[in-house]
Design a protein around this motif. Structure first.
Motif, short mmCIF file in Angstrom:
data_model
loop_
_atom_site.label_atom_id
_atom_site.label_comp_id
_atom_site.label_asym_id
_atom_site.label_seq_id
_atom_site.Cartn_x
_atom_site.Cartn_y
_atom_site.Cartn_z
N ASN A 164 0.51 -1.54 -0.26
CA ASN A 164 0.10 0.20 -0.23
C ASN A 164 0.97 1.06 0.00
O ASN A 164 0.51 2.14 -0.66
N ALA A 165 2.40 1.50 1.17
CA ALA A 165 3.06 2.54 0.80
C ALA A 165 3.58 3.07 -0.51
O ALA A 165 3.65 4.05 -0.81
N GLN A 166 3.70 1.36 -0.68
CA GLN A 166 4.78 1.31 -2.50
C GLN A 166 3.22 2.45 -3.66
O GLN A 166 3.47 2.87 -4.51
N MET A 167 1.69 1.90 -3.77
CA MET A 167 1.23 1.84 -4.41
C MET A 167 0.89 3.28 -3.88
O MET A 167 0.12 4.07 -5.10
N SER A 168 1.18 4.09 -2.66
CA SER A 168 0.53 5.63 -2.39
C SER A 168 1.34 6.46 -3.12
O SER A 168 1.24 7.36 -3.06
N ASP A 169 2.72 5.87 -3.14
CA ASP A 169 3.48 6.51 -3.67
C ASP A 169 3.47 7.31 -5.26
O ASP A 169 3.99 8.20 -5.63
N ARG A 170 2.34 5.83 -5.31
CA ARG A 170 2.19 6.03 -6.85
C ARG A 170 0.57 7.19 -7.28
O ARG A 170 0.19 7.17 -8.02
N ASN A 171 0.40 7.31 -6.20
CA ASN A 171 -1.35 7.73 -6.23
C ASN A 171 -2.07 6.65 -6.61
O ASN A 171 -3.32 6.76 -7.03
N LEU A 172 -1.69 5.65 -6.18
CA LEU A 172 -2.77 4.38 -6.89
C LEU A 172 -3.50 3.36 -5.55
O LEU A 172 -2.35 4.19 -4.00
N SER A 173 -4.21 3.84 -5.10
CA SER A 173 -5.30 2.90 -4.01
C SER A 173 -5.93 1.89 -4.47
O SER A 173 -6.91 1.37 -5.28
N VAL A 174 -5.57 0.14 -3.64
CA VAL A 174 -5.51 -0.50 -4.51
C VAL A 174 -6.53 -1.44 -2.96
O VAL A 174 -6.14 -1.08 -2.21
#
Length: 227
Positions: A164-174
């Motif tokens: 989630n932290a890695q995806m948040s850095d890309r402004n993605l919510s998974v």
């Protein structure tokens, strides 16, 4: 990013600040930047537990503090002029020393010794204790003198936290259901999961579709022999 002219890329998302668990290890590494005396730290753990994250994160922090720092992957051939840089270095990370070739071991031993003589802070990673490594006896002896830390194994909740932290850095919510689907149908190895999420992100952007379970299922089916 180049380090003292060496063509080695760093993953700028691998920061010490977003590394989960292992508080004692992180305290020790952060203290390295304020100690006047050099130190050596050896960390070990299985695949996907964050060794590369810690070593690259430490180098990124050192560079941020205007120190000369380099990251070296021991599974790759060392730069032919690496010894020429040793006197200019403040901090060095040696990753994957368990994968070092017999040809690289002499260079590694020389680098490590010269690093200690030059009061360089040294961080080393492997998949086992120094005594269990398949390397020269002198290397085992030298590494055994470092402060040794074992990385904690990550449970599913912590793996999801990292992803989630890695995806948040890309402004993605998974949706967490995506990760649980990947645990069941792909892998629980963090390194593999980070890779597949990167591929899914690219594929979803290209297809202009959200990352959903049907999308992931189709992607895995189409790329079974490619990943």
């Amino acid at each position: 990013m180049n380090q003292l002219g060496l063509p080695i890329s760093l993953n700028t998302s691998m920061l010490l600040e977003n590394f989960v668990e292992n508080e004692e290890l992180l305290r020790s590494i952060n203290q390295l930047f304020f100690d006047e005396n050099s130190s050596e730290v050896f960390i070990y753990g299985g695949s996907g537990q964050g060794k590369t994250h810690v070593l690259q994160g430490a180098v990124l922090k050192a560079l941020e503090m205007d120190k000369n720092a380099i990251y070296l992957d021991c599974s790759e051939t060392f730069h032919e002029h690496i010894l020429d840089f040793i006197d200019q270095i403040d901090f060095i990370s040696f990753d994957n020393v368990h994968l070092i070739s017999s040809e690289n071991q002499e260079v590694f031993f020389d680098l490590y010794n010269r690093g200690r003589q030059n009061q360089i802070f040294i961080l080393v990673s492997a998949d086992s204790l120094p005594s269990d490594l398949d390397v020269m006896k002198d290397i085992k002896t030298r590494l055994s003198l470092a402060a040794v830390y074992k990385l904690k194994e990550l449970d599913d909740d912590l793996i999801i936290q990292v992803l989630n932290a890695q995806m948040s850095d890309r402004n993605l919510s998974v949706d967490p259901k995506i990760y649980k689907y990947l645990f069941k149908n792909y892998s629980r190895d963090l390194k593999s999961l980070l890779f597949i999420m990167d591929e899914l992100d690219k594929a979803s952007l290209q297809a202009k579709k959200a990352i959903s379970i049907p999308f992931v299922r189709k992607f895995l089916n189409l790329n079974t022999n490619k990943i």
